[in-house]
Motif scaffolding. Structure first.
Motif, PDB file in Angstrom:
ATOM      1  N   LEU A  77      44.725  31.790  41.640  1.00  0.00           N
ATOM      2  CA  LEU A  77      44.086  32.028  40.338  1.00  0.00           C
ATOM      3  C   LEU A  77      42.571  31.881  40.416  1.00  0.00           C
ATOM      4  CD1 LEU A  77      44.653  32.557  37.276  1.00  0.00           C
ATOM      5  CD2 LEU A  77      44.593  30.071  36.984  1.00  0.00           C
ATOM      6  N   ALA A  78      42.089  31.018  41.317  1.00  0.00           N
ATOM      7  CA  ALA A  78      40.655  30.717  41.389  1.00  0.00           C
ATOM      8  C   ALA A  78      39.820  31.892  41.890  1.00  0.00           C
ATOM      9  CB  ALA A  78      40.433  29.504  42.292  1.00  0.00           C
ATOM     10  N   ARG A  79      40.473  32.936  42.396  1.00  0.00           N
ATOM     11  CA  ARG A  79      39.730  34.044  43.000  1.00  0.00           C
ATOM     12  C   ARG A  79      39.003  34.914  41.975  1.00  0.00           C
ATOM     13  NH1 ARG A  79      45.089  35.592  46.331  1.00  0.00           N
ATOM     14  NH2 ARG A  79      45.119  33.825  47.789  1.00  0.00           N
ATOM     15  N   THR A  80      39.447  34.873  40.710  1.00  0.00           N
ATOM     16  CA  THR A  80      38.859  35.789  39.733  1.00  0.00           C
ATOM     17  C   THR A  80      38.490  35.058  38.443  1.00  0.00           C
ATOM     18  OG1 THR A  80      40.378  37.487  40.617  1.00  0.00           O
ATOM     19  CG2 THR A  80      39.082  38.068  38.674  1.00  0.00           C
ATOM     20  N   PRO A  81      37.327  34.424  38.417  1.00  0.00           N
ATOM     21  CA  PRO A  81      36.863  33.855  37.149  1.00  0.00           C
ATOM     22  C   PRO A  81      36.474  34.967  36.178  1.00  0.00           C
ATOM     23  CG  PRO A  81      35.169  33.656  38.834  1.00  0.00           C
ATOM     24  CD  PRO A  81      36.388  34.184  39.527  1.00  0.00           C
ATOM     25  N   THR A 112      37.284  30.425  32.077  1.00  0.00           N
ATOM     26  CA  THR A 112      38.679  30.785  32.305  1.00  0.00           C
ATOM     27  C   THR A 112      38.812  31.681  33.534  1.00  0.00           C
ATOM     28  OG1 THR A 112      38.549  32.692  30.815  1.00  0.00           O
ATOM     29  CG2 THR A 112      39.202  30.581  29.845  1.00  0.00           C
ATOM     30  N   TYR A 113      40.058  31.957  33.911  1.00  0.00           N
ATOM     31  CA  TYR A 113      40.357  32.764  35.098  1.00  0.00           C
ATOM     32  C   TYR A 113      41.434  33.782  34.738  1.00  0.00           C
ATOM     33  CZ  TYR A 113      37.896  29.082  37.647  1.00  0.00           C
ATOM     34  OH  TYR A 113      36.939  28.196  38.099  1.00  0.00           O
ATOM     35  N   THR A 114      41.396  34.919  35.405  1.00  0.00           N
ATOM     36  CA  THR A 114      42.421  35.927  35.177  1.00  0.00           C
ATOM     37  C   THR A 114      43.163  36.224  36.486  1.00  0.00           C
ATOM     38  OG1 THR A 114      42.903  38.151  34.341  1.00  0.00           O
ATOM     39  CG2 THR A 114      40.798  37.863  35.496  1.00  0.00           C
ATOM     40  N   GLY A 115      44.451  36.360  36.381  1.00  0.00           N
ATOM     41  CA  GLY A 115      45.278  36.619  37.562  1.00  0.00           C
ATOM     42  C   GLY A 115      46.740  36.620  37.201  1.00  0.00           C
ATOM     43  N   LYS A 228      35.847  46.091  37.711  1.00  0.00           N
ATOM     44  CA  LYS A 228      34.847  45.039  37.532  1.00  0.00           C
ATOM     45  C   LYS A 228      35.560  43.705  37.476  1.00  0.00           C
ATOM     46  CE  LYS A 228      31.745  48.097  34.938  1.00  0.00           C
ATOM     47  NZ  LYS A 228      30.985  48.284  33.666  1.00  0.00           N
ATOM     48  N   PRO A 229      35.756  43.031  38.622  1.00  0.00           N
ATOM     49  CA  PRO A 229      36.529  41.785  38.656  1.00  0.00           C
ATOM     50  C   PRO A 229      36.043  40.785  37.610  1.00  0.00           C
ATOM     51  CG  PRO A 229      35.950  42.486  40.873  1.00  0.00           C
ATOM     52  CD  PRO A 229      35.196  43.381  39.942  1.00  0.00           C
TER      53      PRO A 229
END
Length: 549
Positions: A77-81, A112-115, A228-229
């Motif tokens: 999850l931490a890969r995409t703030p 927050t994070y998205t995944g 756009k991550p």
């Protein structure tokens, strides 16, 4: 019938989602901190952890920070703030950016994070197993077990190898009983055992009815030039008219976007199809522009709790507790519930560990709801408790304005001097002859699709020769009552094409259930106007197999 074997545990957790896994981890942490022995197991009806998990998802990391402070070191999850936050109001051909400056600060997605929530659960399961939690995927909890005094003793898994006619096949295996000092029910929205517990222990006697939305989701690989991550988009407005809901589109890792559509299940028009509203939403010029040149890779659907704070039932009963979406802690306007679900599991774990350590196992865990009422879960949900009912009663435009004003006032320490209530979703349908039929466009196979090709992408599978898990209390109601009054709405509210009325043109209509297609969303159990459909668990491991949802 062979006698069922039994296994004893200190705590049994039904459901391998965020709440159940957070509870399991917290129990083992407490045991390690206190040099205590504590046996914990998690039952998961999906073929693996994460197989049945579906969410947008934009995750508030607050509970993760408390549970596993170093989670950013290796959690996917931490890969995409989240880096951008947009809210669009759609008309048929245009979009209007809703300024975030008019929203209360707690609606911001900063930090927050998205995944994939499914992949977060897989990661949590690894952490839980590393602490000694026993996890049993592919085993569906089918039955609640009770002591002689009526308290919950544990659960039993479903029998395996039962034919459709009820006879035992050559590979028949009886279910397994799991006995526990405490049993946590973390089944997610509209859990079938939770529904029984609410009735048996009158858990919702003092709360408002729970209400729901149906969330439909797809994953797309899109043109890298458009990706756009961390970009997060929410929409409201078109294509819904008198129904309420909206869309989301999250730019996640690996060039993918997660997009979907939520329709509140309190809609009136029985001709409405949430699936087809989702497909129509994708054809909006602003959404189409993102998807064109891309490829759809996955599909799924799941019911979402939308009742808010006033719909949270009593959380404890002799021998157990409700955690996560079994109780309903979703923050509706934020479209987030994973953090509150996890925190509820952690608080229940702390209460159970204290009771077991003090040799008070069997006592009702009253310290759990006390702790939850004093926690940030309560603070957060109380601020937004009038949002969903305001929109439900006043409509999208006026309801949004009233809800927004109430949230701002509560941000400032005041608010409306009352809490709005709910009516069950199944009571809200109007007769078919009172509503306008909806002509949905034919799918183009590029941006929009049909239900059967969508179900194929969910990797849904059930053993065909097994009892139907979509049971009817009265098999005559679909044709004798629902068809003439509501044009049998199950044909449209189901996002997987499970329910059909066949033989109508020949004058001999028959209600057909294609249980093989079921993605376990629970919409039928919620929206059927007479509550005639009762969803029960199929054989363990059946259902969708979501890879990254």
């Amino acid at each position: 019938m062979s006698e069922r074997e039994s296994m004893p545990y200190d705590v049994v957790i039904v459901g391998g989602g965020p709440a159940g896994l957070a509870a399991a981890i917290r129990l083992k942490q407490l045991a390690a901190e206190n040099s205590a022995e504590l046996s914990v197991c998690v039952l998961e009806k999906g073929s693996e952890i994460g197989a049945h998990i579906l969410s947008g998802a934009v995750v508030d990391p607050r509970a993760l920070d408390e549970l596993l402070p170093d989670w950013r070191d290796d959690c996917p999850l931490a890969r995409t703030p989240v880096t951008e936050n947009h809210h669009w109001v759609l008309t048929a051909g245009r979009k209007y950016e809703f300024p975030h400056i008019v929203m209360p600060p707690f609606m911001n997605n900063k930090g927050t994070y998205t995944g994939s929530l499914g992949n977060l659960c897989r990661w949590l399961a690894e952490k839980a197993e590393g602490l000694g939690v026993e996890i049993f995927p592919g085993f569906a909890a089918a039955e609640i077990l009770f002591h002689d005094d009526g308290s919950v003793k544990g659960v039993a898994t479903g029998d395996m190898g039962v034919a459709r006619d009820g006879t035992h096949k050559p590979d028949y295996q009886p279910g397994l009983e799991l006995h526990a000092k405490y049993t946590f029910f973390a089944e997610g929205a509209r859990g079938h055992l939770t529904k029984q517990l609410k009735q048996l222990f009158a858990l919702d006697a003092d709360s408002q009815p729970q209400v729901y939305g149906i969330g439909l989701k797809e994953l797309w690989d899109i043109d890298p030039a458009k990706h756009k991550p961390g970009r997060v988009i929410h929409t409201q407005g078109w294509p819904l008219d008198d129904a309420w809901g909206g869309g989301f589109l999250y730019h996640q890792e690996n060039g993918q976007v997660a997009l979907g559509f939520v329709v509140a299940l309190n809609y009136k028009n029985p001709h409405l199809s949430p699936f087809h509203e989702f497909q129509r939403w994708k054809t909006h010029p602003a959404i189409r522009a993102i998807l064109e040149g891309g490829r759809r890779v996955s599909y799924g659907a799941r019911a979402i709790n939308e009742g808010g704070w006033q719909s949270v039932p009593k959380l404890v009963f002799p021998g157990g507790a409700l955690v996560g979406c079994s109780a309903g802690f979703v923050n509706v306007p934020r479209i987030k519930g994973s953090h509150t679900a996890m925190k509820s599991g952690m608080l229940a774990a702390e209460a159970a560990f204290a009771a077991i350590a003090a040799d008070r196992a069997g006592d009702e865990l009253t310290t759990y709801p006390d702790a939850l009422n004093a926690s940030w879960i309560a603070t957060e949900l109380k601020k937004v408790r009038n949002v969903e009912p305001a929109v439900a009663k006043l409509g999208g435009t006026i309801g949004t304005l009233v809800a927004g004003a109430d949230m701002w006032m509560r941000q400032l320490g005041i608010g409306l001097p009352f809490t709005l209530g709910h009516k069950p979703d199944h009571t809200k349908l109007w007769r078919a002859d009172q509503c306008q039929p909806i002509a949905y466009p034919k799918p183009d196979g590029v941006i929009s699709f049909d239900r059967l090709s969508s179900v194929f992408l969910s990797n849904t599978n059930h053993e065909e020769d097994q009892p139907c898990h979509l049971t009817l209390k009265d098999p005559d109601i679909p044709i004798s009552y629902n068809l003439p009054l509501y044009d049998e709405p199950a044909q449209r509210y189901c996002p997987a094409g499970v329910y059909e009325v066949v033989g109508q043109e020949e004058g001999n209509p028959r209600f057909q259930i294609n249980a093989q297609n079921c993605v376990h969303c629970k919409t039928c159990d919620i929206k059927d106007p007479t509550q005639n459909i009762n969803w029960v668990v199929p054989e363990g491991g059946g259902g969708p197999n979501y890879p990254n949802m």
